[in-house]
Design a protein around this motif. Structure first.
Motif, mmCIF file in Angstrom:
data_model
loop_
_atom_site.group_PDB
_atom_site.id
_atom_site.type_symbol
_atom_site.label_atom_id
_atom_site.label_comp_id
_atom_site.label_asym_id
_atom_site.label_seq_id
_atom_site.Cartn_x
_atom_site.Cartn_y
_atom_site.Cartn_z
ATOM 1 N N ARG A 1 -3.409 11.354 8.005
ATOM 2 C CA ARG A 1 -3.747 11.462 6.565
ATOM 3 C C ARG A 1 -2.647 10.592 5.674
ATOM 4 N N PHE A 2 -2.576 9.491 6.414
ATOM 5 C CA PHE A 2 -1.482 8.515 5.849
ATOM 6 C C PHE A 2 -1.707 8.536 4.405
ATOM 7 N N LEU A 3 -0.516 8.171 3.569
ATOM 8 C CA LEU A 3 -0.735 7.944 2.095
ATOM 9 C C LEU A 3 -0.998 6.561 2.057
ATOM 10 N N HIS A 4 -1.894 6.009 0.987
ATOM 11 C CA HIS A 4 -2.224 4.556 0.608
ATOM 12 C C HIS A 4 -0.858 4.190 0.184
ATOM 13 N N ARG A 5 -0.406 3.108 0.643
ATOM 14 C CA ARG A 5 0.826 2.196 0.011
ATOM 15 C C ARG A 5 0.514 0.892 -0.143
ATOM 16 N N ASP A 6 0.853 0.555 -1.272
ATOM 17 C CA ASP A 6 0.829 -0.949 -1.572
ATOM 18 C C ASP A 6 2.157 -1.679 -1.158
ATOM 19 N N PHE A 7 2.008 -2.098 -0.057
ATOM 20 C CA PHE A 7 3.334 -2.864 0.695
ATOM 21 C C PHE A 7 3.906 -4.042 -0.175
ATOM 22 N N GLU A 8 2.939 -4.793 -0.626
ATOM 23 C CA GLU A 8 3.364 -5.820 -1.502
ATOM 24 C C GLU A 8 3.952 -5.468 -2.841
ATOM 25 N N ALA A 9 3.689 -4.403 -3.556
ATOM 26 C CA ALA A 9 4.365 -3.794 -4.590
ATOM 27 C C ALA A 9 5.522 -3.235 -4.304
ATOM 28 N N GLN A 10 5.607 -2.521 -3.008
ATOM 29 C CA GLN A 10 7.142 -1.974 -2.553
ATOM 30 C C GLN A 10 7.869 -2.981 -2.251
ATOM 31 N N ARG A 11 7.385 -4.278 -1.457
ATOM 32 C CA ARG A 11 8.485 -5.294 -1.482
ATOM 33 C C ARG A 11 8.870 -5.828 -2.435
ATOM 34 N N GLN A 12 8.254 -6.152 -3.648
ATOM 35 C CA GLN A 12 8.535 -6.733 -4.862
ATOM 36 C C GLN A 12 9.715 -5.758 -5.531
ATOM 37 N N ALA A 13 9.225 -4.435 -5.357
ATOM 38 C CA ALA A 13 10.017 -3.377 -6.053
ATOM 39 C C ALA A 13 11.454 -3.343 -5.645
ATOM 40 N N THR A 14 11.512 -3.538 -4.266
ATOM 41 C CA THR A 14 12.694 -3.410 -3.576
ATOM 42 C C THR A 14 13.536 -4.736 -3.333
ATOM 43 N N ALA A 15 12.936 -5.751 -3.748
ATOM 44 C CA ALA A 15 13.623 -7.092 -3.640
ATOM 45 C C ALA A 15 14.864 -7.103 -4.366
ATOM 46 N N SER A 16 15.280 -6.446 -5.427
ATOM 47 C CA SER A 16 16.310 -6.470 -6.235
ATOM 48 C C SER A 16 17.379 -5.259 -5.888
ATOM 49 N N GLY A 17 16.912 -4.547 -5.058
ATOM 50 C CA GLY A 17 17.877 -3.291 -4.574
ATOM 51 C C GLY A 17 17.287 -2.325 -3.923
ATOM 52 N N GLN B 1 12.489 17.785 3.404
ATOM 53 C CA GLN B 1 11.149 18.058 2.994
ATOM 54 C C GLN B 1 9.961 17.022 3.057
ATOM 55 N N LEU B 2 10.534 15.696 2.445
ATOM 56 C CA LEU B 2 9.688 14.904 2.211
ATOM 57 C C LEU B 2 9.320 14.079 3.733
ATOM 58 N N LEU B 3 10.146 14.236 4.465
ATOM 59 C CA LEU B 3 10.054 13.670 6.018
ATOM 60 C C LEU B 3 9.180 14.710 6.712
ATOM 61 N N LYS B 4 9.615 16.083 6.391
ATOM 62 C CA LYS B 4 8.392 17.158 7.013
ATOM 63 C C LYS B 4 6.907 16.768 6.591
ATOM 64 N N GLU B 5 6.801 16.347 5.462
ATOM 65 C CA GLU B 5 5.542 16.441 4.943
ATOM 66 C C GLU B 5 4.746 15.165 5.499
ATOM 67 N N GLY B 6 5.655 14.279 5.402
ATOM 68 C CA GLY B 6 5.233 12.744 6.073
ATOM 69 C C GLY B 6 4.805 12.886 7.439
ATOM 70 N N ASN B 7 5.805 13.687 8.236
ATOM 71 C CA ASN B 7 5.232 13.709 9.773
ATOM 72 C C ASN B 7 3.856 14.537 9.762
ATOM 73 N N LEU B 8 3.765 15.548 8.970
ATOM 74 C CA LEU B 8 2.502 16.258 9.165
ATOM 75 C C LEU B 8 1.364 15.547 8.736
ATOM 76 N N ARG B 9 1.475 14.507 7.847
ATOM 77 C CA ARG B 9 0.310 13.652 7.508
ATOM 78 C C ARG B 9 0.010 12.827 8.556
ATOM 79 N N PHE B 10 1.243 12.301 9.266
ATOM 80 C CA PHE B 10 1.194 11.362 10.540
ATOM 81 C C PHE B 10 0.495 12.023 11.537
ATOM 82 N N VAL B 11 0.905 13.338 11.920
ATOM 83 C CA VAL B 11 -0.043 14.073 12.987
ATOM 84 C C VAL B 11 -1.252 14.350 12.586
ATOM 85 N N GLU B 12 -1.626 14.474 11.255
ATOM 86 C CA GLU B 12 -2.958 14.823 10.907
ATOM 87 C C GLU B 12 -3.933 13.460 10.620
#
Length: 195
Positions: A22-38, A9-20
């Protein structure tokens, strides 16, 4: 805890945002830091290497959300299976999505019976899908027929899913038990829609 259905469902919702657009705002720096340890992606997507098929973008996902396994024609081999087994068994992905796409160059090569170095063996993995598509004798069965190519790509997704179940006891057990959901999909390179 996320289920395979919720992951899909998350992928379906994301594809709908892509087509429309309406991308979610993402803080890629924060995501990079959050995923650095796992990393704990909720899905693994097996797709083609086609540059028009950037899975994080077409599903509007961020860093650390999905595993990508990319190979021409989204075919199955030992290395692909090992990667998918890792993504699920060791990292916990709840969804395995096999994603084909329209106007696939690898599928076109298989339809045209291209032989060229190591590509020959890869295209042989798509040949069963070419054979499986039934047409009338008057239908052109090569890359000049886009509808035929797209039909072969759809069948190839189904056959790749069957190959996963047949060739990986680990994944078969996880899918059969319901721990992992497996789904197939097609991406339309013109509309951006995943179905």
């Amino acid at each position: 805890m996320m289920s395979g259905e919720k992951a899909l469902q998350l992928l379906k919702e994301g594809n709908l945002r892509f087509v429309e657009h309406r991308f979610l705002h993402r803080d890629f720096e924060a995501q990079r830091q959050a995923t650095a340890s796992g990393q704990y992606p909720f899905a693994v997507i097996l797709s083609c290497i086609d540059s028009r098929l950037p899975t994080e973008i077409i599903f509007d996902q961020g860093i650390g959300d999905i595993f990508n396994v990319r190979i021409a024609g989204n075919v199955i081999n030992e290395d692909v299976l090992g990667s998918v087994e890792f993504a699920r068994k060791l990292a916990g992905a709840k969804l395995l999505l096999v994603l084909g796409h329209t106007s696939c160059g690898a599928v076109k090569g298989a339809c045209d019976h291209v032989e060229m170095g190591k590509l020959t063996g890869l295209l042989e993995k798509i040949a069963p899908a070419v054979k499986a598509v039934k047409t009338s004798p008057s239908v052109v069965r090569d890359s000049s027929n886009e509808a035929f190519v797209d039909d072969v790509a759809r069948v190839n997704v189904s056959l790749s899913m069957e190959n996963i179940l047949r060739e990986s006891p680990i994944l078969k057990e996880l899918i059969t038990s319901g721990e992992v959901k497996m789904a197939g999909a097609m991406y339309d390179i013109e509309s951006g829609v995943v179905s």
